[in-house]
Design a protein around this motif. Structure first.
Motif, PDB file in Angstrom:
ATOM      1  N   GLU A  52      98.159  11.918  51.590  1.00 20.29           N
ATOM      2  CA  GLU A  52      97.430  13.058  51.041  1.00 20.29           C
ATOM      3  C   GLU A  52      98.442  14.058  50.501  1.00 20.29           C
ATOM      4  OE1 GLU A  52      93.896  14.222  53.609  1.00 20.29           O
ATOM      5  OE2 GLU A  52      95.240  13.212  54.958  1.00 20.29           O
ATOM      6  N   SER A  53      97.938  15.147  49.881  1.00 22.16           N
ATOM      7  CA  SER A  53      98.898  16.146  49.421  1.00 22.16           C
ATOM      8  C   SER A  53      99.553  16.771  50.651  1.00 22.16           C
ATOM      9  CB  SER A  53      98.225  17.204  48.547  1.00 22.16           C
ATOM     10  OG  SER A  53      96.890  17.368  48.874  1.00 22.16           O
TER      11      SER A  53
ATOM     12  N   ARG B 115      91.144  14.044  62.119  1.00 22.49           N
ATOM     13  CA  ARG B 115      92.596  13.988  62.317  1.00 22.49           C
ATOM     14  C   ARG B 115      92.951  14.025  63.790  1.00 22.49           C
ATOM     15  NH1 ARG B 115      94.359  15.180  56.965  1.00 22.49           N
ATOM     16  NH2 ARG B 115      92.447  15.702  55.897  1.00 22.49           N
TER      17      ARG B 115
ATOM     18  N   ASP C  30      91.930  15.784  47.679  1.00 25.27           N
ATOM     19  CA  ASP C  30      92.298  14.527  48.335  1.00 25.27           C
ATOM     20  C   ASP C  30      91.044  13.758  48.731  1.00 25.27           C
ATOM     21  OD1 ASP C  30      95.044  14.269  48.479  1.00 25.27           O
ATOM     22  OD2 ASP C  30      95.174  15.806  50.029  1.00 25.27           O
ATOM     23  N   VAL C  31      91.175  12.434  48.874  1.00 22.18           N
ATOM     24  CA  VAL C  31      89.980  11.634  49.179  1.00 22.18           C
ATOM     25  C   VAL C  31      89.288  12.059  50.467  1.00 22.18           C
ATOM     26  CG1 VAL C  31      90.438   9.542  47.885  1.00 22.18           C
ATOM     27  CG2 VAL C  31      91.473   9.817  50.121  1.00 22.18           C
ATOM     28  N   SER C  32      90.077  12.459  51.462  1.00 18.85           N
ATOM     29  CA  SER C  32      89.462  12.845  52.738  1.00 18.85           C
ATOM     30  C   SER C  32      88.638  14.122  52.577  1.00 18.85           C
ATOM     31  CB  SER C  32      90.540  13.048  53.784  1.00 18.85           C
ATOM     32  OG  SER C  32      91.564  13.855  53.261  1.00 18.85           O
TER      33      SER C  32
ATOM     34  N   HIS D 168      98.311   8.881  45.454  1.00 19.94           N
ATOM     35  CA  HIS D 168      97.362   9.246  46.500  1.00 19.94           C
ATOM     36  C   HIS D 168      96.170   8.284  46.485  1.00 19.94           C
ATOM     37  CE1 HIS D 168      95.933  11.315  42.897  1.00 19.94           C
ATOM     38  NE2 HIS D 168      94.749  10.999  43.371  1.00 19.94           N
TER      39      HIS D 168
ATOM     40  N   LEU E 142      91.143   6.920  55.955  1.00 25.22           N
ATOM     41  CA  LEU E 142      91.272   7.138  54.510  1.00 25.22           C
ATOM     42  C   LEU E 142      90.411   6.149  53.739  1.00 25.22           C
ATOM     43  CD1 LEU E 142      94.990   7.775  53.519  1.00 25.22           C
ATOM     44  CD2 LEU E 142      93.105   9.373  53.556  1.00 25.22           C
TER      45      LEU E 142
ATOM     46  N   ASN F 190      79.612  15.013  50.832  1.00 21.56           N
ATOM     47  CA  ASN F 190      78.580  15.052  51.875  1.00 21.56           C
ATOM     48  C   ASN F 190      77.842  16.376  51.871  1.00 21.56           C
ATOM     49  OD1 ASN F 190      78.859  12.505  52.953  1.00 21.56           O
ATOM     50  ND2 ASN F 190      80.406  13.136  54.441  1.00 21.56           N
TER      51      ASN F 190
ATOM     52  N   CYS G  55      86.616   6.969  53.863  1.00 24.94           N
ATOM     53  CA  CYS G  55      86.018   8.112  53.177  1.00 24.94           C
ATOM     54  C   CYS G  55      85.941   7.922  51.670  1.00 24.94           C
ATOM     55  CB  CYS G  55      86.655   9.435  53.579  1.00 24.94           C
ATOM     56  SG  CYS G  55      88.392   9.525  53.472  1.00 24.94           S
ATOM     57  N   LEU G  56      86.382   6.777  51.165  1.00 25.83           N
ATOM     58  CA  LEU G  56      86.216   6.513  49.740  1.00 25.83           C
ATOM     59  C   LEU G  56      84.785   6.079  49.436  1.00 25.83           C
ATOM     60  CD1 LEU G  56      89.392   4.414  49.044  1.00 25.83           C
ATOM     61  CD2 LEU G  56      88.880   6.615  48.038  1.00 25.83           C
TER      62      LEU G  56
ATOM     63  N   TYR H 184      77.731   7.064  44.296  1.00 23.47           N
ATOM     64  CA  TYR H 184      77.353   7.634  45.582  1.00 23.47           C
ATOM     65  C   TYR H 184      76.395   8.821  45.423  1.00 23.47           C
ATOM     66  CZ  TYR H 184      77.689  10.191  49.954  1.00 23.47           C
ATOM     67  OH  TYR H 184      77.369  10.877  51.092  1.00 23.47           O
TER      68      TYR H 184
ATOM     69  N   GLN I  59      87.480  15.127  49.599  1.00 22.24           N
ATOM     70  CA  GLN I  59      86.415  14.768  48.659  1.00 22.24           C
ATOM     71  C   GLN I  59      85.184  14.305  49.415  1.00 22.24           C
ATOM     72  OE1 GLN I  59      86.835  12.358  44.958  1.00 22.24           O
ATOM     73  NE2 GLN I  59      86.016  10.714  46.175  1.00 22.24           N
ATOM     74  N   ALA I  60      85.384  13.460  50.444  1.00 21.86           N
ATOM     75  CA  ALA I  60      84.253  12.955  51.217  1.00 21.86           C
ATOM     76  C   ALA I  60      83.476  14.108  51.848  1.00 21.86           C
ATOM     77  CB  ALA I  60      84.748  12.002  52.299  1.00 21.86           C
ATOM     78  N   GLU I  61      84.200  15.103  52.379  1.00 21.21           N
ATOM     79  CA  GLU I  61      83.523  16.243  53.008  1.00 21.21           C
ATOM     80  C   GLU I  61      82.699  17.028  51.991  1.00 21.21           C
ATOM     81  OE1 GLU I  61      86.471  18.617  54.975  1.00 21.21           O
ATOM     82  OE2 GLU I  61      87.219  16.886  56.103  1.00 21.21           O
TER      83      GLU I  61
ATOM     84  N   ALA J 262      82.702   5.461  41.218  1.00 20.78           N
ATOM     85  CA  ALA J 262      82.320   5.367  42.620  1.00 20.78           C
ATOM     86  C   ALA J 262      81.638   6.653  43.096  1.00 20.78           C
ATOM     87  CB  ALA J 262      83.547   5.066  43.475  1.00 20.78           C
TER      88      ALA J 262
ATOM     89  N   LEU K 247      79.168   9.620  53.653  1.00 18.88           N
ATOM     90  CA  LEU K 247      80.555   9.185  53.698  1.00 18.88           C
ATOM     91  C   LEU K 247      81.126   9.613  55.041  1.00 18.88           C
ATOM     92  CD1 LEU K 247      81.597  10.430  50.184  1.00 18.88           C
ATOM     93  CD2 LEU K 247      81.359   8.061  50.855  1.00 18.88           C
ATOM     94  N   SER K 248      81.925   8.731  55.639  1.00 19.30           N
ATOM     95  CA  SER K 248      82.540   9.168  56.880  1.00 19.30           C
ATOM     96  C   SER K 248      83.725  10.053  56.519  1.00 19.30           C
ATOM     97  CB  SER K 248      82.977   7.974  57.715  1.00 19.30           C
ATOM     98  OG  SER K 248      83.806   7.156  56.961  1.00 19.30           O
ATOM     99  N   THR K 249      83.959  11.051  57.324  1.00 11.80           N
ATOM    100  CA  THR K 249      85.069  11.955  57.031  1.00 11.80           C
ATOM    101  C   THR K 249      86.210  11.659  57.985  1.00 11.80           C
ATOM    102  OG1 THR K 249      83.954  13.570  58.404  1.00 11.80           O
ATOM    103  CG2 THR K 249      83.719  13.812  56.044  1.00 11.80           C
ATOM    104  N   LEU K 250      87.354  12.149  57.597  1.00 15.20           N
ATOM    105  CA  LEU K 250      88.556  11.846  58.361  1.00 15.20           C
ATOM    106  C   LEU K 250      88.646  12.799  59.548  1.00 15.20           C
ATOM    107  CD1 LEU K 250      91.127  10.097  58.153  1.00 15.20           C
ATOM    108  CD2 LEU K 250      92.170  12.016  56.990  1.00 15.20           C
TER     109      LEU K 250
END
Lengths: 294, 257
Positions: free
Chosen positions: A44-45, A274, B170-172, A215, A255, B179, A258-259, B204, B174-176, B200, A269-272
């Motif tokens: 990630e960034s 941490r 970031d993808v993580s 990324h 990761l 949602n 969550c795509l 969704y 983005q998901a939040e 994609a 979508l499942s979220t990460l």
């Protein structure tokens, strides 16, 4: 799987940026090695992937504290090199494609001049030979009318073409290792793939090594041979790209999950989530796939 | 809810004149989420700018909730239609606190009970009250985008126009944000028009989408068609293949459109 023709070996690289609020430890104890292959550096960034790429070529600002046990390229110790010696490495042996052609090209010189300069500096040839070579290189990166593009200024070319020009400039001294820092993230998907195909062909034809910083996990999984996944300045996992989707590391799984996917419409979508334990040095060393030295 | 027919726009003059939108037409029902996909320069953001009133030299018909809107919009229009931009940092005033940013539209539209509304909308986008008096630079990218969504929501609009709301994240994160957008839509029965280059994300978020290339809609597809890959135009097929990841053989077959 220690590569026989090893190009680059990095051991225990640490990068610290001092700041008034305390030191920022951007990269902590990372080690990896690279042969003539395509390796992806994903995160990630803020995960430290770009600074890792820059640290190899010592391109970080002087206040950054870079320390490592070893950064060796073809058996030479890059850490012991002086600035002058390093200049012979930069471009000729290891070159780097930056993210944004708009900021990385010189706005007041034509594209052709800049590319041939890169060639002349390293090969000591006449201008006309350099010009010839530049036109050849522009054709190699699939620019259809190289003669015309040679005379253009960076603001006159599109983003996709600018990126191809950057790649041409970086490849013309025929480096053995190319570090590409998000070379395609500003491009449309189709152009992005076309640019990657150029890189791929050159890697295969010339036997180059490639560090691809990105990324985009899916893209890296389909493009690279191996993937290094970084989080919070540490390497989470080194995995063969083909096995990425079967990874068991919780961060990689997080990761991937969550795509959003084109084919499936899951309700949410499942979220990460941490986990601080990921940042503990010994967390993942037990599952050391393929004996890759981490 | 939203009806666009024969939308045309030109940029530039003389030999530089560029026909940026060519007879774009589509129809969106209430509560639907509609996607606009295409590569850069295809005109997808221009469509949003025409709908939102940021561009006013378009020709054609735009109908919102049964009413034809003219080039000039009144306050009532902006209560109904709100826009969320791509870059959350660029779209928030750097020297206004989140509180002030959120109160400004309320003051313009003469809402009452302002403090309570700000509090409510912040909790709706999952930002705690500790963020209320911060400046944009004190927030992360995802949090800033939440503020941008909150600012659009605070006027209780019926249509939200989303211009690549997650492409800078970031993808993580983005998901939040995706949602969150889905939850809010269900809760408030909102209509979304979402621009994205990511098939994609569109698959969704949206029920239907229009694929755009060089200013025209080349194909209208439903999410089911997109998911199963049931596409009729070569342009869409190529986008679909490209979204699947790197495949050396497929790339040689790519055409320019």
């Amino acid at each position: 799987m220690i590569q026989q023709d090893q190009l680059l070996q990095v051991t225990n690289l640490n990068i610290i940026f001092p700041s008034p609020k305390g030191d920022v430890h951007a990269v902590k104890d990372i080690s990896f090695s690279l042969g003539k292959e395509k390796i992806g550096l994903v995160g990630e960034s803020g995960s430290g992937k770009s600074v890792t790429g820059r640290a190899i070529l010592r391109l970080l600002p002087p206040y950054a504290k870079v320390s490592a046990e070893e950064i060796s390229f073809k058996g030479q110790d890059l850490l012991s090199f002086s600035e002058k010696e390093l200049r012979c490495i930069r471009g000729k042996e290891i070159s780097m494609v930056m993210q944004d052609p708009k900021y990385s090209l010189n706005p007041v010189r034509t594209v052709g001049q800049q590319i041939s300069e890169a060639y002349i500096v390293h090969s000591k040839v006449s201008k006309s030979v350099a010009r010839e070579q530049t036109l050849k290189m522009l054709t190699a990166v699939r620019i259809r009318n190289p003669e015309q593009v040679y005379k253009l200024y960076p603001h006159e070319v599109s983003g996709g073409m600018g990126q191809r020009i950057m790649i041409a400039m970086m490849l013309i001294p025929e480096p053995s290792l190319l570090i590409a820092d998000e070379p395609t993230s500003a491009l449309d998907v189709t152009v992005q793939l076309q640019v990657l195909a150029i890189l791929d062909d050159l890697v295969t034809q010339r036997g180059m090594g490639l560090i691809f910083i990105s990324h985009d996990l899916e893209l890296v999984a389909s493009f690279c041979d191996r993937v290094i996944i970084m989080y919070g300045g540490r390497i989470m996992e080194v995995i063969n790209a083909a096995d990425l989707h079967n990874s068991t590391h919780p961060y990689t799984r997080g990761l991937l999950n969550c795509l959003p996917r084109i084919e499936g419409r899951n309700e949410r979508l499942s979220t990460l989530v941490r986990d601080d334990a990921w940042l503990d040095a010994d967390f993942w060393h037990s599952n050391d796939s393929d004996g890759i030295i981490i | 809810m939203l009806n666009i027919s024969n939308l045309n726009i030109y940029f530039g003059h003389g030999s530089e004149k560029n026909h940026a939108l060519k007879d774009v037409s589509f129809e969106i029902k209430k509560g639907e989420s509609f996607g606009l996909v295409g590569e850069s320069g295809s005109g997808k953001s221009t469509v949003l700018n025409c709908i939102s009133g940021l561009l006013n030299h378009w020709q054609g018909t735009i109908e919102v909730d049964g009413e034809v809107v003219s080039q000039k919009r009144d306050l009532a229009f902006y209560r109904k239609v709100q826009l969320v931009f791509q870059d959350p940092y660029g779209s928030l005033h750097p020297r206004h606190t989140i509180d002030r940013t959120l109160k400004e539209p309320l003051a313009i539209h003469k809402f009452t009970d302002i403090n309570h509304r700000v509090e409510k909308v912040l909790s709706e986008v999952d930002l705690g009250s500790q963020f209320r008096f911060r400046y944009p630079h004190q927030l992360s990218g995802g949090q800033r985008q939440r503020v941008a969504v909150a600012r659009a929501l605070i006027l209780e609009p019926e249509i939200i126009l989303l211009d690549e709301p997650t492409s800078a994240l970031d993808v993580s994160i983005q998901a939040e944000v995706l949602n969150l957008l889905q939850d809010i839509r269900k809760e408030r029965n909102l209509t979304y028009v979402m621009v994205s280059h990511d098939l994609a994300v569109i698959s969704y978020m949206c029920e239907n989408c229009a694929v755009m290339s060089q200013g025209s809609v080349v194909e209208m597809i439903s999410a089911e068609q997109l998911q199963s890959g049931d596409l009729s135009q070569n342009y869409t097929k190529q986008l679909f293949t490209a979204s699947k990841g790197y495949d050396r053989a497929a790339i040689d077959l790519f055409q320019d459109f």
